[in-house]
Design a protein around this motif. Structure first.
Motif, short mmCIF file in Angstrom:
data_model
loop_
_atom_site.label_atom_id
_atom_site.label_comp_id
_atom_site.label_asym_id
_atom_site.label_seq_id
_atom_site.Cartn_x
_atom_site.Cartn_y
_atom_site.Cartn_z
N ALA A 8 6.60 3.94 4.37
CA ALA A 8 7.31 3.46 5.56
C ALA A 8 8.66 2.84 5.18
O ALA A 8 9.69 3.13 5.79
N THR A 37 0.85 -1.20 0.00
CA THR A 37 0.00 0.00 0.00
C THR A 37 0.88 1.24 0.00
O THR A 37 2.10 1.15 0.21
N GLU A 38 0.23 2.35 -0.23
CA GLU A 38 0.94 3.62 -0.26
C GLU A 38 1.68 3.87 1.06
O GLU A 38 2.82 4.30 1.06
N GLU A 39 1.01 3.52 2.18
CA GLU A 39 1.63 3.76 3.48
C GLU A 39 2.86 2.87 3.67
O GLU A 39 3.89 3.30 4.17
N GLU A 40 2.66 1.60 3.25
CA GLU A 40 3.79 0.67 3.39
C GLU A 40 5.00 1.18 2.61
O GLU A 40 6.13 1.16 3.09
#
Ligand SMILES: Nc1ncnc2c1ncn2[C@@H]1O[C@H](COP(=O)(O)OP(=O)(O)OP(=O)(O)O)[C@@H](O)[C@H]1O
Ligand SMILES: [Mg+2]
Lengths: 330, 312
Positions: B49, B43-46
């Motif tokens: 991160a 995902t975008e967040e992953e």
């Protein structure tokens, strides 16, 4: 006395792109035991080719002996195989070359190069060979032999290298030493040292020397007999006294006149024979020397003179009598 | 000698810096950038991160600086595609490449020098012409094509040699598996050594000292194989230093074609998966390898040629 070396009607050819070219044309001379014979002549007259053909080293270049015999102690070297010649080279006949700077292998020590020539003809242990090598270096006037033995050629001066070459040549006590302009590349003081050395050695080890030079002054000092070459032919030969006192060939006369006179005034221009030595591919008809000769006649332009023998000397000139008379008039 | 070593060390460090810098920048300029190697379903967040964690948000020069500081301490980082230490992955593959290139260089030197001498001492005879013809073929035929032809002939048709892998089990199998890779890799080095030896030999045998050695009455064999060869090898030794990088780049193709698990294939895999730590690691190791080999070559050179003893 019986001669040590007898060169008989020797002719040498070089392979060129188009056929053969004759560099040495029908020459004959002999060397007696213990004597010094000088071969003189301008650059390109065939002196080195003569010495290389005696050693049969021309075959490794593009040269070949076309005709004639080279008798050494009655053995004909021309008929020998390269393997038989190998046993003569460095053993019975040695040679030192014109270029001391490049004549030694740059990647081996002086010691190795000396020992190699000893052990290739004599079966001696390494240690004995080493000692003999040291003695040889001392003989040719090199100090610190133990240091020198471990040095490489580039660590030695030209004069030193030529001494090493002489030591290598003397390694197996040859009966004949051919020295091809051994001092041309060296300066004058070293030159006289080397010549003195050769003369001393000749008397010490009793060998014959064929000394090649284009310097008549050198020949006067060391020669017993002189062979004068021009463009691949012998034009005159005789004892050192005959040649110097009474030259019978105009070429010899010219060579003698071009010796610098030590007592004369410095500014005086040196005499030099007019013109240049012809190239082998463009030899003139008739006598090879006639375009440069002040005695030349019609006959000289048409036919080549043979060597005439007389009074223990030889000359190849149609007009030698005029040359002799000329001298008397002077 | 020491002075020479220090000078060479300085040059080597500069070389390694330049090579790694160029590699680093090129890698980061490639479309997609290093973060595209991450799993597709991230995902975008992953992504953010991981980018954060790997420091991918910093400007390129800063990241290069960080990488360099770690590398100088012997830490080449983690492989982004497998999570293993880069050093471990390289060490795993290194012996296979070493095996391949060592055999190639040793055989190329032996046969290259031998053919070169035969060629030079039999100048303009059928032996010389055959060897020359062979060298031209070897140099001009593309190695991947030759590899495919050899596989078709020896593996598919005759079934004598395996078409890929390093050979399982017995020594004979391993030997058979390495024949084709070594032969193909040799086409990059052998003809060059043959030609250098030939021309160098031809020049040396006209030198005055060769005439001297013959005049001494030593055996013709000694004249050629000791006096002439020793001098002729000097330029050949220096060409070997030049051949080593060529050999390593040849290994990339050969290892890929023959499924040889060496560093050449590793760098291809690393580049494909955008595993930039791994690419950087292999680059550094290969550069260091080339530098070390050249240093060894120079030492041998100065041992063979006494005239370069006091270089510096
Ligand atoms: N390998 C060769 N191939 C062709 N021609 C040669 C070769 N060696 C010598 N010559 C020619 O033979 C002739 C004689 O040369 P040589 O070297 O014997 O002269 P030289 O008398 O020794 O002269 P220098 O005083 O310059 O040494 C020259 O014209 C030369 O060009
Ligand atoms: Mg000469």
């Amino acid at each position: 006395m019986k001669e040590l070396l007898r060169v008989e009607n020797l002719s040498v050819d070089f392979q060129k792109e188009k056929g053969f070219i004759r560099a040495i044309d029908n020459i004959s001379f002999e060397v007696y035991p213990g004597e010094t014979v000088c071969i003189v002549g301008e650059s390109g007259s065939g002196k080195s080719v003569t010495s290389l053909s005696i050693m049969r080293l021309l075959e490794y270049e593009n040269g070949k002996i076309a005709n004639g015999e080279i008798l050494f102690n009655d053995q004909n070297l021309v008929e020998m195989s390269q393997e038989q010649m190998r046993q003569v080279r460095g053993n019975d006949i040695s040679i030192i070359f014109q270029e001391p700077m490049t004549a030694l292998n740059p990647v081996f020590t002086i010691g190795k190069q000396l020992i190699e020539s000893i052990v290739s003809h004599k079966h001696v242990p390494k240690k004995v060979a080493w000692e003999q090598a040291c003695e040889l270096l001392a003989l040719v006037g090199i100090n610190d032999v133990n240091v020198r033995m471990k040095q490489y050629p580039h660590e030695l001066s030209g004069g030193m290298r030529q001494r090493v070459m002489i030591a290598i040549a003397l390694a197996c006590n040859p009966k004949l030493l051919i020295a091809d302009e051994p001092t041309t590349a060296l300066d004058v003081t070293i030159e006289s040292q080397i010549l003195t050395l050769l003369n001393d050695l000749k008397n010490k080890v009793h060998m014959s020397i064929v000394l090649i030079t284009h310097d008549m002054g050198v020949a006067a000092e060391v020669a017993d007999r002189i062979v004068v070459m021009y463009a691949g032919k012998i034009v005159e030969q005789g004892t050192v006294y005959q040649i110097f006192d009474e030259p019978t060939h105009p070429y010899t006369k010219g060579l003698l006149q071009s010796i610098p006179n030590e007592s004369g005034p410095r500014e005086e221009r040196l005499y030099s024979i007019k013109g240049n030595i012809p190239s082998l591919s463009q030899l003139p008809a008739g006598c090879r020397f006639h375009p440069r000769c002040e005695y030349a006649t019609e006959q000289c332009k048409k036919s080549e003179p043979d060597l005439v023998v007389g009074n223990n000397r030889k000359v190849a000139c149609w007009n030698f009598e005029r040359v002799i008379n000329d001298k008397v008039e002077q | 000698m020491l002075q020479f070593a220090i000078k060479r060390l300085g040059q080597s460090i500069v070389l390694i810096l330049i090579v790694t810098m160029i590699t680093f920048f090129l890698m980061n300029l490639a479309p997609g950038g290093p973060s595209s190697m991450m799993r597709m379903d991230a995902t975008e967040e992953e992504r953010a991160a991981i980018s954060e964690q790997l420091g991918l948000d910093d400007p390129i020069p800063i990241r290069y600086g960080k990488w360099l500081i770690d590398a100088m301490q012997g830490d080449l980082g983690l492989s982004l595609s497998s999570g293993q230490e880069v050093t471990d992955r390289i060490l795993e593959r290194f012996p296979f490449t070493l095996q391949l290139t060592m055999w190639t260089i040793v055989l190329s030197i032996i046969f290259g020098v031998l053919f070169g001498i035969i060629s030079a001492t039999n100048r303009n005879t059928w032996k010389d012409h055959t060897i020359n013809f062979g060298s031209v073929i070897g140099l001009s035929v593309p190695s991947f094509w030759l590899a495919i032809m050899m596989i078709l002939l020896f593996s598919v048709q005759l079934k004598w040699l395996p078409s890929s892998g390093v050979g399982e089990g017995s020594l004979l199998d391993q030997f058979k598996a390495s024949i084709m890779p070594v032969v193909i890799l040799s086409t990059a080095t052998l003809p060059t050594i043959v030609r250098f030896t030939r021309s160098s030999m031809l020049e040396v045998i006209t030198q005055n000292y060769i005439r001297t050695s013959r005049a001494k009455g030593i055996k013709e064999r000694t004249v050629i194989y000791s006096h002439a060869l020793r001098n002729a090898l000097i330029p050949v030794i220096s060409i070997i230093g030049v051949l080593i990088p060529r050999l390593l780049s040849g290994a990339v193709i050969v290892e890929s074609v023959f499924g040889w698990p060496g560093m050449g294939r590793l760098i291809v895999e690393a580049a494909q998966s955008r595993d930039y730590n791994l690419v950087m690691g292999v680059t550094v190791i290969v550069t260091v390898l080339v530098v070390v080999c050249n240093f060894i070559v120079d030492i041998i050179y100065s041992k063979v040629d006494p005239r370069v003893k006091n270089m510096g």
